[in-house]
Design a protein around this motif. Structure first.
Motif, PDB file in Angstrom:
ATOM      1  N   MET A 167       0.839  -1.189   0.000  1.00 32.86           N
ATOM      2  CA  MET A 167       0.000   0.000   0.000  1.00 32.86           C
ATOM      3  C   MET A 167       0.880   1.249   0.000  1.00 32.86           C
ATOM      4  O   MET A 167       2.070   1.189   0.320  1.00 32.86           O
ATOM      5  CB  MET A 167      -0.900   0.022   1.239  1.00 32.86           C
ATOM      6  CG  MET A 167      -0.168   0.296   2.544  1.00 32.86           C
ATOM      7  SD  MET A 167      -1.264   0.622   3.938  1.00 32.86           S
ATOM      8  CE  MET A 167      -0.072   1.072   5.204  1.00 32.86           C
ATOM      9  N   LYS A 168       0.278   2.393  -0.324  1.00 29.16           N
ATOM     10  CA  LYS A 168       0.953   3.674  -0.220  1.00 29.16           C
ATOM     11  C   LYS A 168       0.582   4.338   1.106  1.00 29.16           C
ATOM     12  O   LYS A 168      -0.532   4.201   1.598  1.00 29.16           O
ATOM     13  CB  LYS A 168       0.542   4.585  -1.375  1.00 29.16           C
ATOM     14  CG  LYS A 168       1.060   4.139  -2.738  1.00 29.16           C
ATOM     15  CD  LYS A 168       2.564   4.283  -2.833  1.00 29.16           C
ATOM     16  CE  LYS A 168       3.055   3.992  -4.239  1.00 29.16           C
ATOM     17  NZ  LYS A 168       4.543   4.100  -4.317  1.00 29.16           N
ATOM     18  N   ARG A 169       1.540   5.063   1.633  1.00 33.41           N
ATOM     19  CA  ARG A 169       1.299   5.834   2.842  1.00 33.41           C
ATOM     20  C   ARG A 169       2.215   7.049   2.821  1.00 33.41           C
ATOM     21  O   ARG A 169       3.138   7.137   2.002  1.00 33.41           O
ATOM     22  CB  ARG A 169       1.559   5.006   4.097  1.00 33.41           C
ATOM     23  CG  ARG A 169       3.048   4.740   4.355  1.00 33.41           C
ATOM     24  CD  ARG A 169       3.271   3.942   5.614  1.00 33.41           C
ATOM     25  NE  ARG A 169       4.702   3.875   5.941  1.00 33.41           N
ATOM     26  CZ  ARG A 169       5.219   3.148   6.934  1.00 33.41           C
ATOM     27  NH1 ARG A 169       4.410   2.404   7.694  1.00 33.41           N
ATOM     28  NH2 ARG A 169       6.522   3.166   7.179  1.00 33.41           N
ATOM     29  N   ALA A 211       0.541  -3.578   4.037  1.00 35.66           N
ATOM     30  CA  ALA A 211      -0.782  -3.266   4.581  1.00 35.66           C
ATOM     31  C   ALA A 211      -0.953  -3.943   5.928  1.00 35.66           C
ATOM     32  O   ALA A 211      -0.488  -5.073   6.131  1.00 35.66           O
ATOM     33  CB  ALA A 211      -1.871  -3.707   3.620  1.00 35.66           C
ATOM     34  N   PRO A 212      -1.639  -3.303   6.883  1.00 36.92           N
ATOM     35  CA  PRO A 212      -1.902  -3.945   8.165  1.00 36.92           C
ATOM     36  C   PRO A 212      -2.980  -5.017   8.026  1.00 36.92           C
ATOM     37  O   PRO A 212      -3.626  -5.138   6.977  1.00 36.92           O
ATOM     38  CB  PRO A 212      -2.397  -2.786   9.031  1.00 36.92           C
ATOM     39  CG  PRO A 212      -3.035  -1.845   8.053  1.00 36.92           C
ATOM     40  CD  PRO A 212      -2.223  -1.948   6.800  1.00 36.92           C
ATOM     41  N   VAL A 213      -3.174  -5.788   9.078  1.00 37.27           N
ATOM     42  CA  VAL A 213      -4.263  -6.762   9.127  1.00 37.27           C
ATOM     43  C   VAL A 213      -5.162  -6.398  10.297  1.00 37.27           C
ATOM     44  O   VAL A 213      -4.749  -5.702  11.236  1.00 37.27           O
ATOM     45  CB  VAL A 213      -3.732  -8.202   9.289  1.00 37.27           C
ATOM     46  CG1 VAL A 213      -2.880  -8.594   8.090  1.00 37.27           C
ATOM     47  CG2 VAL A 213      -2.917  -8.341  10.578  1.00 37.27           C
ATOM     48  N   ALA A 214      -6.386  -6.860  10.242  1.00 33.17           N
ATOM     49  CA  ALA A 214      -7.328  -6.594  11.326  1.00 33.17           C
ATOM     50  C   ALA A 214      -7.052  -7.546  12.482  1.00 33.17           C
ATOM     51  O   ALA A 214      -7.227  -8.764  12.352  1.00 33.17           O
ATOM     52  CB  ALA A 214      -8.759  -6.752  10.839  1.00 33.17           C
ATOM     53  N   GLY A 263     -10.744  -7.289  17.737  1.00 32.71           N
ATOM     54  CA  GLY A 263     -11.411  -6.046  18.076  1.00 32.71           C
ATOM     55  C   GLY A 263     -11.262  -4.946  17.047  1.00 32.71           C
ATOM     56  O   GLY A 263     -11.717  -3.829  17.281  1.00 32.71           O
ATOM     57  N   GLN A 264     -10.658  -5.266  15.904  1.00 27.26           N
ATOM     58  CA  GLN A 264     -10.389  -4.236  14.906  1.00 27.26           C
ATOM     59  C   GLN A 264     -11.147  -4.458  13.599  1.00 27.26           C
ATOM     60  O   GLN A 264     -11.582  -5.570  13.290  1.00 27.26           O
ATOM     61  CB  GLN A 264      -8.889  -4.185  14.582  1.00 27.26           C
ATOM     62  CG  GLN A 264      -8.013  -3.690  15.708  1.00 27.26           C
ATOM     63  CD  GLN A 264      -6.564  -3.560  15.269  1.00 27.26           C
ATOM     64  OE1 GLN A 264      -6.042  -4.372  14.499  1.00 27.26           O
ATOM     65  NE2 GLN A 264      -5.887  -2.525  15.766  1.00 27.26           N
ATOM     66  N   LEU A 265     -11.262  -3.362  12.853  1.00 31.63           N
ATOM     67  CA  LEU A 265     -11.705  -3.405  11.468  1.00 31.63           C
ATOM     68  C   LEU A 265     -10.536  -2.986  10.588  1.00 31.63           C
ATOM     69  O   LEU A 265      -9.768  -2.092  10.950  1.00 31.63           O
ATOM     70  CB  LEU A 265     -12.867  -2.431  11.235  1.00 31.63           C
ATOM     71  CG  LEU A 265     -14.145  -2.634  12.037  1.00 31.63           C
ATOM     72  CD1 LEU A 265     -15.117  -1.483  11.772  1.00 31.63           C
ATOM     73  CD2 LEU A 265     -14.794  -3.965  11.704  1.00 31.63           C
ATOM     74  N   LEU A 266     -10.398  -3.631   9.431  1.00 30.46           N
ATOM     75  CA  LEU A 266      -9.449  -3.173   8.429  1.00 30.46           C
ATOM     76  C   LEU A 266     -10.236  -2.331   7.434  1.00 30.46           C
ATOM     77  O   LEU A 266     -11.191  -2.816   6.818  1.00 30.46           O
ATOM     78  CB  LEU A 266      -8.762  -4.339   7.727  1.00 30.46           C
ATOM     79  CG  LEU A 266      -7.729  -3.931   6.665  1.00 30.46           C
ATOM     80  CD1 LEU A 266      -6.576  -3.161   7.299  1.00 30.46           C
ATOM     81  CD2 LEU A 266      -7.203  -5.154   5.913  1.00 30.46           C
ATOM     82  N   GLU A 272      -3.342   3.992   2.772  1.00 33.09           N
ATOM     83  CA  GLU A 272      -4.425   3.397   1.987  1.00 33.09           C
ATOM     84  C   GLU A 272      -5.209   2.351   2.763  1.00 33.09           C
ATOM     85  O   GLU A 272      -6.367   2.068   2.431  1.00 33.09           O
ATOM     86  CB  GLU A 272      -3.854   2.792   0.716  1.00 33.09           C
ATOM     87  CG  GLU A 272      -3.365   3.825  -0.281  1.00 33.09           C
ATOM     88  CD  GLU A 272      -2.847   3.227  -1.562  1.00 33.09           C
ATOM     89  OE1 GLU A 272      -3.097   3.810  -2.641  1.00 33.09           O
ATOM     90  OE2 GLU A 272      -2.187   2.160  -1.512  1.00 33.09           O
ATOM     91  N   TYR A 273      -4.606   1.785   3.804  1.00 28.10           N
ATOM     92  CA  TYR A 273      -5.299   0.818   4.663  1.00 28.10           C
ATOM     93  C   TYR A 273      -4.968   1.132   6.117  1.00 28.10           C
ATOM     94  O   TYR A 273      -3.817   1.442   6.452  1.00 28.10           O
ATOM     95  CB  TYR A 273      -4.887  -0.621   4.345  1.00 28.10           C
ATOM     96  CG  TYR A 273      -5.380  -1.119   3.016  1.00 28.10           C
ATOM     97  CD1 TYR A 273      -6.604  -1.785   2.895  1.00 28.10           C
ATOM     98  CD2 TYR A 273      -4.630  -0.922   1.857  1.00 28.10           C
ATOM     99  CE1 TYR A 273      -7.065  -2.239   1.666  1.00 28.10           C
ATOM    100  CE2 TYR A 273      -5.080  -1.370   0.619  1.00 28.10           C
ATOM    101  CZ  TYR A 273      -6.296  -2.017   0.537  1.00 28.10           C
ATOM    102  OH  TYR A 273      -6.756  -2.458  -0.688  1.00 28.10           O
ATOM    103  N   VAL A 274      -5.983   1.028   6.975  1.00 26.43           N
ATOM    104  CA  VAL A 274      -5.805   1.288   8.400  1.00 26.43           C
ATOM    105  C   VAL A 274      -6.546   0.227   9.189  1.00 26.43           C
ATOM    106  O   VAL A 274      -7.719  -0.069   8.907  1.00 26.43           O
ATOM    107  CB  VAL A 274      -6.344   2.693   8.770  1.00 26.43           C
ATOM    108  CG1 VAL A 274      -6.389   2.866  10.281  1.00 26.43           C
ATOM    109  CG2 VAL A 274      -5.501   3.780   8.138  1.00 26.43           C
ATOM    110  N   ALA A 275      -5.874  -0.356  10.174  1.00 24.46           N
ATOM    111  CA  ALA A 275      -6.530  -1.256  11.126  1.00 24.46           C
ATOM    112  C   ALA A 275      -6.903  -0.432  12.347  1.00 24.46           C
ATOM    113  O   ALA A 275      -6.042   0.197  12.968  1.00 24.46           O
ATOM    114  CB  ALA A 275      -5.595  -2.398  11.511  1.00 24.46           C
ATOM    115  N   VAL A 276      -8.194  -0.405  12.672  1.00 25.25           N
ATOM    116  CA  VAL A 276      -8.680   0.521  13.691  1.00 25.25           C
ATOM    117  C   VAL A 276      -9.614  -0.192  14.664  1.00 25.25           C
ATOM    118  O   VAL A 276     -10.336  -1.122  14.290  1.00 25.25           O
ATOM    119  CB  VAL A 276      -9.397   1.718  13.010  1.00 25.25           C
ATOM    120  CG1 VAL A 276     -10.561   1.242  12.148  1.00 25.25           C
ATOM    121  CG2 VAL A 276      -9.862   2.746  14.021  1.00 25.25           C
ATOM    122  N   ASN A 277      -9.591   0.240  15.894  1.00 26.73           N
ATOM    123  CA  ASN A 277     -10.486  -0.269  16.924  1.00 26.73           C
ATOM    124  C   ASN A 277     -11.938  -0.088  16.470  1.00 26.73           C
ATOM    125  O   ASN A 277     -12.386   1.031  16.215  1.00 26.73           O
ATOM    126  CB  ASN A 277     -10.221   0.493  18.223  1.00 26.73           C
ATOM    127  CG  ASN A 277     -11.093   0.045  19.378  1.00 26.73           C
ATOM    128  OD1 ASN A 277     -11.980  -0.794  19.228  1.00 26.73           O
ATOM    129  ND2 ASN A 277     -10.845   0.615  20.543  1.00 26.73           N
TER     130      ASN A 277
END
Length: 307
Positions: A1-3, A22-25, A28-31, A99-104
């Motif tokens: 991904m780009k960042r 790219a991160p993974v979920a 407790g997270q969403l990708l 471009e991708y974020v793993a978030v609570n």
């Protein structure tokens, strides 16, 4: 991904558009596949090292707090979410220029129906800041006099609309070129602070929301009636004792992620009572240009970064 990340503190030249895994979920997270983010003043303050005494980060550091995008994976233990849902969130103060974020999952809300990703990305930090600032006073806004100082910026444009939606009488300060916009957002009176001193026009204020944060702005506290409040979003340790002796509360807030409040904000957007103000949309690769503009202090609404 780009960042976009920084590998050291400094000027806009420190912003690096780069490839990363790219991160993974996690649990407790969403990708989220991010469609857009936005630039807030705290981004370039962190980048420059101005906030380092309060919060220092390991490098490399991905900046940004706002995201709008689509859920592409659901982590273990997460319920109530499905792949393909469109969301927006304040993920904190860093991590969003990617471009991708793993978030609570607990801090994510569904994007307002009918709103573009770019417009949605302009909302979280500034709308939550305005919401939490006005709520911090703890009083019913209906019929109260609210003064929003610097109403054409990101937080100011939200505060004018939220105060008006709550039934307040709103006075706003803005330059002449932005007065029509601010009036269109619901301000009952717009003061051109370059032509008319704010303290000559605005009187008997119940809540003064200071979106400027300098000593000159703090000096406006006598506009607030006894029993009222001045809410500051920034600024140094000005002497609050004279204001407090006159019966004026001085409050300072720091925004926090809150999915429940984002859901209420989304409902106001869908009801036509709140709209984001997007001054410019730039590709993520041009984030340095966005930082320079934001740091110049004359941005109308928000600068949005499109992935």
């Amino acid at each position: 991904m780009k960042r976009v990340s920084i590998h050291d503190y400094g000027g806009p030249e420190q912003l690096v558009y780069e490839d990363a895994a790219a991160p993974v979920a996690g649990p407790g997270q969403l990708l989220v596949k991010v469609a857009a983010s936005s630039v807030n003043p705290v981004d370039w303050k962190i980048r420059s090292g101005a906030t380092r005494a309060m919060m220092d980060f390991p490098m490399p550091l991905v900046l940004g707090g706002d995201i709008a995008g689509t859920v592409v994976a659901v982590g273990e233990g997460v319920s109530g979410w499905a792949v393909g849902e469109e969301v927006f969130a304040l993920i904190g103060l860093v991590g969003a220029y990617a471009e991708y974020v793993a978030v609570n999952a607990a801090i994510v809300a569904r994007k307002p129906v009918g709103l573009s990703f770019e417009a949605a990305a302009a909302l979280p930090l500034v709308a939550l800041t305005a919401w939490q600032a006005l709520a911090e006073d703890g009083r019913e806004l209906k019929g109260k006099h609210v003064l929003v100082h610097n109403a054409s910026g990101g937080v100011g444009t939200m505060a004018v609309q939220l105060a008006k939606a709550a039934g307040a009488r709103v006075t706003a300060s803005a330059s002449a070129k932005n007065a029509a916009l601010v009036r269109g957002l619901g301000a009952d009176l717009v003061v051109d602070f370059r032509a008319s001193p704010v303290d000559v026009v605005a009187k008997d204020v119940d809540i003064l929301l200071d979106c400027v944060g300098n000593s000159a702005a703090f000096a406006l506290w006598p506009l607030v009636r006894a029993g009222g409040s001045m809410i500051r979003l920034g600024g140094g340790a000005d002497d609050a004792k004279p204001a407090e002796a006159a019966g004026v509360r001085i409050l300072k807030i720091r925004v926090r992620p809150d999915a429940a409040q984002l859901r209420e904000i989304a409902a106001l957007v869908e009801a036509g009572k709140l709209r984001p103000v997007v001054g410019e949309v730039l590709p993520l690769a041009e984030v340095a240009k966005a930082h320079v503009a934001s740091q110049g202090g004359h941005v109308l609404g928000k600068i949005v970064l499109k992935m």
